[in-house]
Design an enzyme around this catalytic site. Sequence first.
Site, PDB file in Angstrom:
ATOM      1  CE1 TYR A 226      13.580 -13.207  -0.369  1.00  0.00           C
ATOM      2  CE2 TYR A 226      15.055 -11.431  -1.044  1.00  0.00           C
ATOM      3  CZ  TYR A 226      14.284 -12.045  -0.076  1.00  0.00           C
ATOM      4  OH  TYR A 226      14.206 -11.505   1.186  1.00  0.00           O
TER       5      TYR A 226
ATOM      6  CB  ILE B 227      19.146 -16.781   2.824  1.00  0.00           C
ATOM      7  CG1 ILE B 227      19.975 -17.442   1.723  1.00  0.00           C
ATOM      8  CG2 ILE B 227      19.453 -15.279   2.899  1.00  0.00           C
ATOM      9  CD1 ILE B 227      19.727 -16.890   0.319  1.00  0.00           C
TER      10      ILE B 227
ATOM     11  CE  LYS C 256      15.799 -15.423   2.063  1.00  0.00           C
ATOM     12  NZ  LYS C 256      15.824 -14.022   2.531  1.00  0.00           N
TER      13      LYS C 256
END
Length: 293
Positions: free
Chosen positions: A132, A204, A160
């Site tokens: 992330y 996301i 992400k």
Amino acid sequence: MPKKAFVALVTCFNEDETINYEATRAQVRRQVEAGNNIMCAGTNGDFSALTFEEKVRLTEEVADEVAGRVQIIVNAGMPATFETLKLAREFDRIGVDGIAVITPFFIACTQDGLIRHFSTVADAVQTPVYLYDIPARTQNHIEPETARRLAAHGNIAGIKDSGGAKDTLEAYLAVAKDMDGFDVYSGPDHLVLWALENGAAGCISGLGNAMPHVLAGILNAFNAGDIGEAERQQAIFAAFRTDLYALGFAPAMVKRALYLQDASVGASRQPALLPDLDQDARIAAILRRYDLL
């Protein structure tokens, strides 16, 4: 494989700043009904303001509410590998579809340090781990070559990208193209459709808290091959983002926009910004413009 939308779910709070689990469950149901998957304890979920025990219970409550209907990714990332590992093991026990690990914040990391951090967590759990990257908030950035090295780990399933730079996203997508089993999920809401068209596994989204059906509409249209409709929905999503984020810190604006639609979500824990009546009026005007209020 169909592309997937995850919403970076808000955490709901009572007036005394304790977590309102029932209101949070209601937000889970709202997203599931729209057709979106769930990411919890992320940036839009006020993860940095939650205790270890609260994150564990929050994940248990969300998983119970979802009951297998959609997928769940939960963020375990903390500054130290030690606590990140403890959280990841708890989420592994609960049973989720993915464990996101945000880059350490406050602690300045080398790329080697990031490799050790992510690999240690991925070695310790059965659940797939997702990198992330959000350097504007953590001051640590996963270089594309570092992502490539981590993609070779058998239990690191993707990344992400919330950096907002299209060239970095392109570099991560190039890694995904070369490395089987490594997926890229786009974080910037104005790049959802562009990312899908260029090989991302999905997105996301924080903005999806306030506009869940439009987010789902982008994905549904793209998966159905209706690019014209996907472009129409993306244009709405991007325009709403531009209008809302012009008023202040993006996660705070999303939370407040959602609050004006449903007061049960509450405010965020201090020292987050206090509600501002003038700002609320401007947010409400935006919501009415998009038929959200």
